[in-house]
Scaffold this motif. Structure first.
Motif, PDB file in Angstrom:
ATOM      1  N   UNK A  83       0.717  -1.162  -0.167  1.00  0.00           N
ATOM      2  CA  UNK A  83      -0.694   0.282  -0.173  1.00  0.00           C
ATOM      3  C   UNK A  83       0.758   1.440   0.160  1.00  0.00           C
ATOM      4  N   UNK A  84       2.312   1.187   0.329  1.00  0.00           N
ATOM      5  CA  UNK A  84       3.426   2.652   0.178  1.00  0.00           C
ATOM      6  C   UNK A  84       3.688   3.022  -1.509  1.00  0.00           C
ATOM      7  N   UNK A  85       2.830   1.738  -1.700  1.00  0.00           N
ATOM      8  CA  UNK A  85       3.686   1.716  -3.240  1.00  0.00           C
ATOM      9  C   UNK A  85       2.091   2.432  -4.164  1.00  0.00           C
ATOM     10  N   UNK A  86       3.478   3.753  -5.391  1.00  0.00           N
ATOM     11  CA  UNK A  86       2.276   4.180  -5.677  1.00  0.00           C
ATOM     12  C   UNK A  86       1.857   3.837  -7.460  1.00  0.00           C
ATOM     13  N   UNK A  87       2.300   3.110  -7.885  1.00  0.00           N
ATOM     14  CA  UNK A  87       2.761   2.472  -9.233  1.00  0.00           C
ATOM     15  C   UNK A  87       3.422   1.080  -8.933  1.00  0.00           C
ATOM     16  N   UNK A 123       0.825  -9.007 -10.191  1.00  0.00           N
ATOM     17  CA  UNK A 123      -0.172  -7.541 -10.316  1.00  0.00           C
ATOM     18  C   UNK A 123      -1.506  -7.845  -9.359  1.00  0.00           C
ATOM     19  N   UNK A 182      -2.144  -5.951  -5.506  1.00  0.00           N
ATOM     20  CA  UNK A 182      -3.707  -4.753  -5.532  1.00  0.00           C
ATOM     21  C   UNK A 182      -2.671  -4.009  -5.799  1.00  0.00           C
ATOM     22  N   UNK A 183      -1.362  -3.347  -6.320  1.00  0.00           N
ATOM     23  CA  UNK A 183      -1.060  -2.249  -6.820  1.00  0.00           C
ATOM     24  C   UNK A 183      -1.718  -1.435  -8.062  1.00  0.00           C
ATOM     25  N   UNK A 184      -1.936   0.002  -8.254  1.00  0.00           N
ATOM     26  CA  UNK A 184      -2.184   0.237 -10.004  1.00  0.00           C
ATOM     27  C   UNK A 184      -1.435  -0.025 -10.675  1.00  0.00           C
ATOM     28  N   UNK A 185      -1.642  -0.891 -11.944  1.00  0.00           N
ATOM     29  CA  UNK A 185      -0.956  -1.460 -12.980  1.00  0.00           C
ATOM     30  C   UNK A 185      -0.382  -1.031 -14.320  1.00  0.00           C
ATOM     31  N   UNK A 207       9.090   7.849 -13.421  1.00  0.00           N
ATOM     32  CA  UNK A 207       7.621   8.236 -13.380  1.00  0.00           C
ATOM     33  C   UNK A 207       7.454   8.600 -12.035  1.00  0.00           C
ATOM     34  N   UNK A 219       4.557  11.806 -10.731  1.00  0.00           N
ATOM     35  CA  UNK A 219       3.974  10.950 -10.310  1.00  0.00           C
ATOM     36  C   UNK A 219       3.560   9.622  -9.403  1.00  0.00           C
TER      37      UNK A 219
END
Lengths: 345, 345
Positions: free
Chosen positions: A78-82, A99, A103-106, A126, A131
């Motif tokens: 959950x600390x990861x953005x992408x 992925x 459950x991280x935006x991928x 990014x 971003x």
């Protein structure tokens, strides 16, 4: 983008270079027995990793690499953005199913064996562009999944050509972090930064031999290297180490020739992940290949020896043979691509 | 990045929104005979396009879409900084071989049928971040290449389920341009801008039926839509049109239910590219699918009707079923992903 400069047509120079906060690698038993065995974060005791299929084993490898990288960075998913990832398998299933679990935006990538460099370059872009604060990137391959998909099941025991490479069973990942957030991690040792990225073009000089990927990739890597030197105004001797992955022995010899023709002499500062990962006694012929080759070598040996002070300025060029059985069956040659990132500490 | 704001966890709001300078689409004969036939830039007279294989026909389609987009923008390949593309074929061969011919620095993507949205979102990010002045992005699919790879050769004549979708023979592409460079193009008509992008997560609710991709994708699209509304604080009625692609009829009904459960009523402003592209008389069952479905529909009908003033604020969510025959054979369910971009004029 904090003042990033575009150099020439293909290179980005980051003025607030993103930091590689931590990495994670896991490999199979053969890679663990190789010359770099002590550098990998984890070595599987067998190639199936307790799974029911080679494909599920590869997914487990990639997930382990991501988990180790997160653990080493002291972070949760959950600390990861992408998340940026890819692999050699049709529909990049190792990356997609990992992925799903993370459950991280991928963003799914396909760059064949250049995927580690592609995802590292894009991750730095990014982060530098504001971003993402933290990007998780990585790639994987597995000897048995790649053999079955690209050539024939390993169980057939087909004789391998001496130009052939051995697909690495392994995965590598890293967390790329905005420099201003490094302090939050509590990590106080010097960390490598990604200072430049050169995005490559697809280059195809007509190689059609699927048992000689090194020769198919070398022209693309040479193109990216020469473009990088021209864009930055640097010569090879700017770098302590120029690490390609994975041209292996045959492709590396061709790269040396091609870059010398373009007046850039790589000299003895060039090494290739595919040549480093196996000992000649391991009978891997030309050397290692697969997305997991440069992913596991750069994610372990290269980054650890940067931390140890052995290498300070490293130019990493990930190389991909964009080989497709169906395109080859239809008479096409095998195009290559190379993406470069500069790592400095 | 000229002040781009991150909204919530997954959405970027561009403050200097990149402009879609021009687009290009080409489709097969069946798509040309459908309800949107007059919108496509080019319609092939037969599915082989004069090539020797379906795969080479798909490459020709994608190359045509790119060429038309460049022509409509008044640009050459050398004017483009980065090319982003992908397709459904193993090793994304349509994109790779087209990138070879275009000789533009290239990042290969795999997002299954979400690739048009993935490449549009990433293209806008790269332009907004100052990493590229002009990005060429696109995607393709072909009925015969996809059937052979994912199910069985069309020549077998297998009976299709009513939930099944018909893979679109088509390709779409666009040139995404930094707003300050639009004047150089000489184009003075109003042009759509990409104002937001929401990068999706891989979502899997357990659908295993390869003949029902709409149901596999709908949960991921719902997740991205709901996240987009939460991140932006908008409701569905902010938009004139919410266009998904490609859930087709079965998946669209499920999407309506899932978003309503999350208290967002899409109402009659929702359409799906897979439902728009064929007439019921064309016997495409649930509707169209494939990377080329949303690529060709958004690149033609949606953008042209935005230019005509019919739609002003469009939310486009590209949906991908990350289906793999080998993963399915090994008992895996089919994950989905959805990426969103906001188009405003």
């Amino acid at each position: 983008m904090a003042g990033t400069k575009k150099l020439g047509k293909q290179t980005f120079a980051f003025t607030a270079p993103p930091v590689i906060l931590a990495s994670g690698t896991m490999v199979g038993p053969m890679e663990g027995e190789g010359p770099l065995g002590e550098y990998f974060h984890m070595v599987a005791s067998d190639g199936l990793l307790g799974e029911q299929s080679w494909e599920k084993a590869e997914m487990a490898l990639l997930k382990s690499a991501f988990t180790i990288a997160l653990d080493n960075a002291g972070l949760q998913p959950t600390d990861i953005d992408l998340m940026l990832a890819g692999d050699l398998l049709n529909q990049i299933i190792s990356a997609n199913y990992t992925a799903r679990d993370m459950a991280i935006p991928f963003l799914g990538l396909y760059g064949a064996c250049s995927t580690m460099a592609e995802s590292m370059a894009l991750g730095a872009i990014l982060v530098d562009g504001g971003f993402a604060n933290r990007v998780l990137q990585g790639a994987s391959s597995h000897y048995n999944t790649a053999e079955r998909q690209y050539r024939g099941p390993a169980e057939y025991g087909s004789q391998r050509a001496l130009t052939a490479q051995w697909t690495v069973t392994g995965a590598g990942a890293s967390v790329i972090c905005a420099p201003e957030l490094v302090a939050q991690s509590g990590i106080t040792t010097p960390l490598p930064r990604i200072t430049h990225a050169t995005v490559g073009k697809v280059v195809d000089l007509g190689v059609k031999d699927a048992a000689d990927m090194g020769s198919a990739m070398a022209p693309a890597v040479a193109d990216t290297l020469v473009t990088h030197f021209q864009d930055t105004g640097r010569n090879p001797d700017y770098y302590d180490l120029i690490v390609t992955g994975d041209l292996a022995n045959v492709g590396s010899a061709m790269l040396t020739t091609l870059t010398r023709q373009a007046t850039y002499d790589l000299g003895n500062r060039h090494v290739d992940c595919g040549s480093l990962i196996y000992d000649p006694s391991q009978d891997a012929h030309s050397g290692g290949s697969g997305c997991g080759c440069s992913a596991s070598v750069v994610g372990s040996y290269i980054l650890q020896e940067m931390a140890n002070g052995k290498f300070k300025k490293v130019l990493f060029v990930g190389s991909g043979a964009l080989m497709s059985p169906i395109a080859s069956q239809q008479g096409e040659s095998i195009p290559g691509i190379g993406h470069a990132v500069v790592l400095e500490i």
